[in-house]
Design an enzyme around this catalytic site. Sequence first.
Site, PDB file in Angstrom:
ATOM      1  N   ARG A  30      33.171  23.240  -6.406  1.00 27.91           N
ATOM      2  CA  ARG A  30      32.623  24.025  -5.628  1.00 27.91           C
ATOM      3  C   ARG A  30      31.798  24.722  -6.601  1.00 27.91           C
ATOM      4  O   ARG A  30      32.296  25.738  -7.306  1.00 27.91           O
ATOM      5  CB  ARG A  30      33.164  24.620  -4.399  1.00 27.91           C
ATOM      6  CG  ARG A  30      33.653  23.962  -3.357  1.00 27.91           C
ATOM      7  CD  ARG A  30      34.272  24.689  -2.499  1.00 27.91           C
ATOM      8  NE  ARG A  30      34.961  23.817  -1.268  1.00 27.91           N
ATOM      9  CZ  ARG A  30      34.609  23.192  -0.220  1.00 27.91           C
ATOM     10  NH1 ARG A  30      33.593  23.403   0.026  1.00 27.91           N
ATOM     11  NH2 ARG A  30      35.415  22.693   0.360  1.00 27.91           N
ATOM     12  N   ASP A  31      30.304  25.180  -6.200  1.00 23.22           N
ATOM     13  CA  ASP A  31      29.348  25.827  -7.007  1.00 23.22           C
ATOM     14  C   ASP A  31      29.844  27.561  -6.314  1.00 23.22           C
ATOM     15  O   ASP A  31      30.098  27.592  -5.137  1.00 23.22           O
ATOM     16  CB  ASP A  31      28.024  25.900  -6.389  1.00 23.22           C
ATOM     17  CG  ASP A  31      26.973  26.549  -7.493  1.00 23.22           C
ATOM     18  OD1 ASP A  31      26.358  25.950  -7.999  1.00 23.22           O
ATOM     19  OD2 ASP A  31      27.366  27.683  -7.399  1.00 23.22           O
ATOM     20  N   ILE A  32      29.863  28.433  -7.376  1.00 20.49           N
ATOM     21  CA  ILE A  32      30.390  29.591  -7.014  1.00 20.49           C
ATOM     22  C   ILE A  32      29.352  30.517  -6.102  1.00 20.49           C
ATOM     23  O   ILE A  32      29.825  31.457  -5.449  1.00 20.49           O
ATOM     24  CB  ILE A  32      30.751  30.617  -8.265  1.00 20.49           C
ATOM     25  CG1 ILE A  32      31.858  31.585  -8.173  1.00 20.49           C
ATOM     26  CG2 ILE A  32      29.676  30.806  -9.001  1.00 20.49           C
ATOM     27  CD1 ILE A  32      32.545  32.023  -9.382  1.00 20.49           C
ATOM     28  N   GLU A  94      20.708  26.915 -16.163  1.00 18.60           N
ATOM     29  CA  GLU A  94      21.496  27.958 -16.684  1.00 18.60           C
ATOM     30  C   GLU A  94      22.481  27.636 -17.443  1.00 18.60           C
ATOM     31  O   GLU A  94      23.028  28.293 -18.378  1.00 18.60           O
ATOM     32  CB  GLU A  94      21.865  29.093 -15.633  1.00 18.60           C
ATOM     33  CG  GLU A  94      20.917  29.531 -14.984  1.00 18.60           C
ATOM     34  CD  GLU A  94      21.088  30.457 -13.629  1.00 18.60           C
ATOM     35  OE1 GLU A  94      22.242  30.713 -13.500  1.00 18.60           O
ATOM     36  OE2 GLU A  94      20.051  30.919 -13.094  1.00 18.60           O
ATOM     37  N   VAL A  95      23.415  26.761 -17.246  1.00 20.06           N
ATOM     38  CA  VAL A  95      24.586  26.416 -17.934  1.00 20.06           C
ATOM     39  C   VAL A  95      24.348  25.135 -18.690  1.00 20.06           C
ATOM     40  O   VAL A  95      24.096  23.964 -18.089  1.00 20.06           O
ATOM     41  CB  VAL A  95      25.876  26.044 -16.806  1.00 20.06           C
ATOM     42  CG1 VAL A  95      27.174  25.677 -17.832  1.00 20.06           C
ATOM     43  CG2 VAL A  95      26.109  27.346 -16.219  1.00 20.06           C
ATOM     44  N   HIS A  99      25.031  18.585 -15.533  1.00 21.22           N
ATOM     45  CA  HIS A  99      26.030  18.829 -14.178  1.00 21.22           C
ATOM     46  C   HIS A  99      24.993  18.288 -13.169  1.00 21.22           C
ATOM     47  O   HIS A  99      23.830  18.398 -13.382  1.00 21.22           O
ATOM     48  CB  HIS A  99      26.369  20.084 -13.767  1.00 21.22           C
ATOM     49  CG  HIS A  99      25.392  21.170 -13.918  1.00 21.22           C
ATOM     50  ND1 HIS A  99      25.335  21.895 -15.134  1.00 21.22           N
ATOM     51  CD2 HIS A  99      24.654  22.022 -13.088  1.00 21.22           C
ATOM     52  CE1 HIS A  99      24.287  22.714 -15.251  1.00 21.22           C
ATOM     53  NE2 HIS A  99      23.956  22.780 -13.756  1.00 21.22           N
ATOM     54  N   HIS A 101      24.111  18.796  -9.323  1.00 21.46           N
ATOM     55  CA  HIS A 101      24.484  19.339  -7.982  1.00 21.46           C
ATOM     56  C   HIS A 101      24.382  18.592  -6.793  1.00 21.46           C
ATOM     57  O   HIS A 101      23.520  17.589  -6.687  1.00 21.46           O
ATOM     58  CB  HIS A 101      23.016  20.316  -7.643  1.00 21.46           C
ATOM     59  CG  HIS A 101      22.987  21.543  -8.601  1.00 21.46           C
ATOM     60  ND1 HIS A 101      23.397  22.726  -8.458  1.00 21.46           N
ATOM     61  CD2 HIS A 101      22.566  21.522 -10.138  1.00 21.46           C
ATOM     62  CE1 HIS A 101      23.231  23.439  -9.552  1.00 21.46           C
ATOM     63  NE2 HIS A 101      22.661  22.875 -10.501  1.00 21.46           N
TER      64      HIS A 101
END
Length: 110
Positions: A30-32, A94-95, A99, A101
């Site tokens: 899960r995205d924080i 940003e990371v 990945h 989403h």
Amino acid sequence: MEERTIFHRIRDKEIPSDIVFEDDEVLAFRDIHPKAPLHLLFIPKHFVASIADVTPETSFIPGMLIAKAQKFAKEKGIAGYRLTFHVGKEGGQEVMYLHLHFLSDQKLPS
Ligand code: 5GP
């Protein structure tokens, strides 16, 4: 040596995350800071920084992430969702660990 990101540390279980799926090739958590009722991130275990860095050897990875997300959604009964790759800082990434989403207005069944 490759620069380690926060997702390296999540992948290697050095820091906790809310993991919803894992196999030998992919981890999903899960995205924080969720931007939808369900917001997951699918990452490959094999590090690639970004879609912009995919090579002929690693070009299977984006499709693999999509296939795993599709199978996950089917198994969980998620009928509709959005899949997004941010590419590069200018593309909102940003990371710097590739990945996918996965966002949905549906929540995971409990
Ligand atoms: P990007 O903008 O790079 O495509 O998306 C990175 C995503 O990772 C953001 O949606 C952000 O909320 C999420 N994120 C950043 N740090 C962490 C973390 O430590 N744990 C989790 N679960 N998600 C994170």
